[in-house]
Design an enzyme around this catalytic site. Structure first.
Site, PDB file in Angstrom:
ATOM      1  N   ASP A 138       0.829  -1.198   0.000  1.00 53.78           N
ATOM      2  CA  ASP A 138       0.000   0.000   0.000  1.00 53.78           C
ATOM      3  C   ASP A 138       0.866   1.252   0.000  1.00 53.78           C
ATOM      4  OD1 ASP A 138      -2.035   1.827   0.356  1.00 53.78           O
ATOM      5  OD2 ASP A 138      -2.467   1.268   2.425  1.00 53.78           O
ATOM      6  N   ASP A 336      -2.814   7.114  -5.402  1.00 52.71           N
ATOM      7  CA  ASP A 336      -2.862   6.034  -4.425  1.00 52.71           C
ATOM      8  C   ASP A 336      -2.991   4.691  -5.121  1.00 52.71           C
ATOM      9  OD1 ASP A 336      -3.160   4.890  -1.762  1.00 52.71           O
ATOM     10  OD2 ASP A 336      -5.282   4.650  -2.238  1.00 52.71           O
TER      11      ASP A 336
END
Length: 458
Positions: A138, A336
């Protein structure tokens, strides 16, 4: 060429995309022409693909190549989980509090809820001798953590055996007085003078345990003997049978920062257009191709984890939308890896939607699906002309979004515009992974820039 180390990943995304039933045609006059027999179901077979750079594989845990057994999710289930992630991100981006005392925290009892999953998984080694652990990775997180024995009766099921620190000759808990413990921007506590971390996510999932260091093995040659991570003793939520999370943010405790002396704070990845084909992730300065345009990586000292960009505009069908660049400036834009669908300011999304609907006026409108309010029924259609969508960033960087980032297949016959609007104008713009597909996205943190190179997965 310098002898830099690389981390290669095969990235397999969940597929609710057009695949073999689509033939991509010419990109002329701002439209992409393709032939569609039907909107296919998610891919069931894994197609291997080799890249020149050696390294580790990262795949989508819901894709056909996933090593995590029993992991299935429909497109709409993934979108629902994406909403949870977006809410978590928005809260992190708008919350100015940094350090919270552990005794002030009430741990929510959200047993059985779904972790705000990032969907991508990678297998790395922990300890001496190394034990393979499959983690989600992530760019919106810094701290890496894994489940550890003893679990105090609170560990969720995972694919591999839970890591036992006593089996590793190089494992060491960190004391509360250590410099490393003070680097935690998460909740800090002490247990018998041992540093304790606590991290929680938007859906109530959380992990608590000892802050420690041990050997991290990415490849046979990329071994880091004192890697800082969380050794989770109490973990609540459904984390999809993975062993924890690998943080690729740019904070001091992230994988990127901890490996900077060897890998130079540079990494890149390419997300393929379907879940049946691989992509890659590489670490090291030699990942930067020549001739690529970069947009500045903006700094935000209050939120050092995230990757901030200056988005300046959008185009539909080759025509710039009448949106002032200032509309994106407040509060701003992040890119992201874990968010699926890009979220836009309400006024920007309304303008995009209007232009897209006008360009698609020849097709039958379908009922809204989940968060998507611009959908079409392509039953019985042959050739379809879909307008191109371009994202523009500071520095003259234009990202011509792949078709898989324009249309999301909600079923075999219904496709929807793959963007969504934020609830209010005060929310951050988020560039999700669906709109990043097929690009080699280069994060040159050392150089303060992010680049987009087309054809990255070819």
């Amino acid at each position: 060429m310098a002898n830099h180390s690389y981390l290669l990943v095969s990235l397999l995304l969940f597929s609710s995309l057009f695949s073999h039933s689509i033939v991509f045609g010419a990109n002329t006059d701002g439209y992409r022409v393709l032939t569609v027999q039907s909107l296919p179901l998610p891919a069931e077979s894994c197609t291997s693909k080799e890249y020149k750079k050696p390294g580790l594989k990262i795949i989508h845990k819901y894709g056909p190549c996933s090593p995590i057994s029993g992991q299935k999710a429909t497109t709409l289930e993934i979108i629902q989980r994406d909403e949870s992630r977006v809410n978590w991100l928005q809260s992190q981006l708008t919350d100015d509090s940094s350090r919270v005392d552990v005794q002030d925290i009430t741990v929510p009892a959200y047993l059985g809820t779904s972790f705000r999953t990032t969907n991508y998984i990678v297998t790395v080694g922990f300890g001496t001798p190394k034990k393979d652990m499959t983690l989600e990775f992530d760019t919106g997180s810094d701290l890496t953590w894994i489940q550890c024995q003893p679990c105090a009766g609170s560990c969720y099921p995972q694919q591999q055996p839970i890591f036992n620190p006593s089996d590793s000759s190089s494992y060491l808990n960190l004391s509360c007085s250590s410099t490393q413990c003070s680097q935690l921007s998460l909740v800090i506590g002490c247990s018998s003078s041992t540093c304790v971390y606590f991290t929680a996510y938007g859906d109530g999932s959380n992990s608590t345990g000892f802050f420690a260091k041990d050997t991290l093995s990415l490849t046979q040659s990329d071994v880091f003997p004192s890697f800082l991570f969380g050794c989770g003793q109490q973990n609540t939520g459904l984390f999809g049978n993975t062993a924890g999370l690998l943080g690729l943010g740019q904070g001091v405790l992230s994988l990127v920062s901890q490996t900077a002396s060897k890998l130079g704070r540079v990494f890149s990845y390419c997300l393929p257009p379907t879940s049946s084909s691989p992509g890659y992730l590489t670490l090291g300065p030699d990942t930067i191709p020549s001739g690529i345009k970069f947009t500045p990586l903006l700094k935000n000292v209050n939120r050092p984890t995230f990757y901030f960009l200056n988005m300046t505009g959008m185009s539909v069908g080759g025509q710039a939308l009448p949106i002032p660049a200032s509309t994106f400036a407040s509060p701003g834009t992040i890119i992201d890896s874990g968010t699926v669908i890009s979220r836009l300011p309400p006024s920007v999304y309304a303008t995009l939607r209007s232009a897209f609907r006008q360009a698609m006026s020849n097709y039958t409108v379908a009922a809204p699906v989940s968060i998507f309010d611009t959908c079409y029924d392509f039953s019985g259609q042959g050739d379809i002309s879909v307008p191109t969508i371009t994202l523009s960033f500071e520095g003259g960087v234009d990202v011509l979004v792949d078709f898989s980032g324009i249309i999301l297949a909600a079923s075999q016959t219904v496709g929807c515009l793959a963007f969504a609007g934020n609830v209010n104008a005060g929310s951050w713009t988020i560039i999700g992974n669906r709109q990043q597909r097929t690009f080699d996205v280069i994060y040159d943190i050392a150089g303060g820039r992010v680049g987009f190179s087309p054809g990255g997965c070819s």
